[in-house]
Design a protein around this motif. Sequence first.
Motif, short mmCIF file in Angstrom:
data_model
loop_
_atom_site.label_atom_id
_atom_site.label_comp_id
_atom_site.label_asym_id
_atom_site.label_seq_id
_atom_site.Cartn_x
_atom_site.Cartn_y
_atom_site.Cartn_z
N ILE A 30 0.86 -1.17 0.00
CA ILE A 30 0.00 0.00 0.00
C ILE A 30 0.90 1.23 0.00
CG2 ILE A 30 -1.80 1.25 1.25
CD1 ILE A 30 -2.51 -1.48 2.54
N LEU A 31 0.74 2.05 -0.99
CA LEU A 31 1.55 3.27 -1.14
C LEU A 31 3.04 2.95 -1.19
CD1 LEU A 31 -0.33 5.57 1.41
CD2 LEU A 31 -0.61 5.51 -1.06
N GLY A 32 3.38 1.79 -1.74
CA GLY A 32 4.78 1.42 -1.89
C GLY A 32 5.43 0.89 -0.64
N MET A 33 4.69 0.61 0.41
CA MET A 33 5.28 0.07 1.64
C MET A 33 4.42 -1.08 2.16
SD MET A 33 4.40 3.02 4.46
CE MET A 33 5.00 4.36 3.48
N HIS A 34 5.03 -1.89 3.00
CA HIS A 34 4.34 -3.03 3.58
C HIS A 34 3.25 -2.53 4.54
CE1 HIS A 34 3.71 -6.83 5.70
NE2 HIS A 34 4.26 -7.39 4.64
N PRO A 35 2.14 -3.25 4.65
CA PRO A 35 1.06 -2.79 5.55
C PRO A 35 1.49 -2.68 7.02
CG PRO A 35 0.22 -4.45 4.07
CD PRO A 35 1.70 -4.38 3.84
N SER A 71 2.95 -0.81 18.85
CA SER A 71 4.11 -0.26 18.14
C SER A 71 5.38 -1.02 18.48
CB SER A 71 4.27 1.23 18.44
OG SER A 71 4.50 1.44 19.81
N ALA A 72 5.52 -1.48 19.72
CA ALA A 72 6.70 -2.28 20.07
C ALA A 72 6.68 -3.61 19.33
CB ALA A 72 6.74 -2.52 21.57
N PHE A 73 5.52 -4.25 19.29
CA PHE A 73 5.42 -5.52 18.59
C PHE A 73 5.66 -5.35 17.09
CE2 PHE A 73 3.15 -9.14 16.73
CZ PHE A 73 3.79 -10.16 17.40
N LEU A 74 5.10 -4.30 16.50
CA LEU A 74 5.31 -4.04 15.08
C LEU A 74 6.76 -3.72 14.78
CD1 LEU A 74 2.13 -2.01 14.15
CD2 LEU A 74 2.80 -4.21 13.23
N ALA A 75 7.42 -2.99 15.67
CA ALA A 75 8.83 -2.67 15.46
C ALA A 75 9.68 -3.94 15.49
CB ALA A 75 9.31 -1.68 16.51
N ILE A 76 9.36 -4.85 16.39
CA ILE A 76 10.10 -6.12 16.45
C ILE A 76 9.87 -6.92 15.18
CG2 ILE A 76 10.18 -8.36 17.62
CD1 ILE A 76 9.69 -6.82 20.24
N VAL A 77 8.63 -6.98 14.71
CA VAL A 77 8.32 -7.73 13.50
C VAL A 77 8.99 -7.09 12.28
CG1 VAL A 77 6.45 -8.32 11.90
CG2 VAL A 77 6.18 -8.72 14.33
N ILE A 78 8.97 -5.78 12.20
CA ILE A 78 9.53 -5.10 11.04
C ILE A 78 11.05 -5.18 11.01
CG2 ILE A 78 9.86 -2.82 10.00
CD1 ILE A 78 6.96 -2.21 10.86
N PHE A 79 11.69 -4.93 12.15
CA PHE A 79 13.16 -4.86 12.16
C PHE A 79 13.83 -6.21 12.30
CE2 PHE A 79 12.06 -0.50 13.66
CZ PHE A 79 12.42 0.12 12.49
N PHE A 80 13.17 -7.17 12.94
CA PHE A 80 13.81 -8.46 13.15
C PHE A 80 13.13 -9.61 12.42
CE2 PHE A 80 14.82 -6.14 17.12
CZ PHE A 80 16.17 -6.01 16.88
N GLY A 81 11.95 -9.36 11.88
CA GLY A 81 11.21 -10.41 11.17
C GLY A 81 11.47 -10.39 9.70
N ASN A 82 10.80 -11.25 8.99
CA ASN A 82 10.93 -11.35 7.55
C ASN A 82 9.58 -10.98 6.95
OD1 ASN A 82 11.68 -11.88 4.97
ND2 ASN A 82 11.85 -14.10 5.25
N LEU A 83 9.52 -9.84 6.24
CA LEU A 83 8.25 -9.36 5.70
C LEU A 83 7.97 -9.86 4.30
CD1 LEU A 83 8.22 -5.67 6.94
CD2 LEU A 83 7.03 -7.61 7.88
N LEU A 84 8.93 -10.47 3.66
CA LEU A 84 8.77 -11.07 2.33
C LEU A 84 8.40 -10.09 1.24
CD1 LEU A 84 6.80 -14.31 3.30
CD2 LEU A 84 9.25 -14.10 2.83
N SER A 85 8.62 -8.82 1.44
CA SER A 85 8.34 -7.89 0.35
C SER A 85 9.34 -6.77 0.32
CB SER A 85 6.94 -7.31 0.47
OG SER A 85 6.80 -6.55 1.63
#
Length: 94
Positions: A33-38, A80-94
């Motif tokens: 969405i708008l060039g970034m992951h949801p 926001s803490a959980f999303l930051a962990i998922v974004i910075f340490f997880g694999n978003l596949l996109s």
Amino acid sequence: MNKQLNFWSFIFSTILVLLFFIVSFTGPIDYTILGMHPFVLLLYVTLLTFITGLTGMAGMQDWKSMARSFSTIILTIGLSAFLAIVIFFGNLLS
């Protein structure tokens, strides 16, 4: 004005938690969405809701508005803490 910020930031924080569950439980669809992951977009909106929740704390008049303010702050910090962990340490596949 601050009382309305308090109320709407609470509404948006609960909507954001529901949107997180919707985005995380959908299948592996190529969605940008708008060039970034949801999740990234959700993190930005969560941080904006956190700031409006802090601003809305000036509108506390009774125990209900105090409970709304603190639940907004706790929901947005946790999300926001959980999303930051998922974004910075997880694999978003996109």
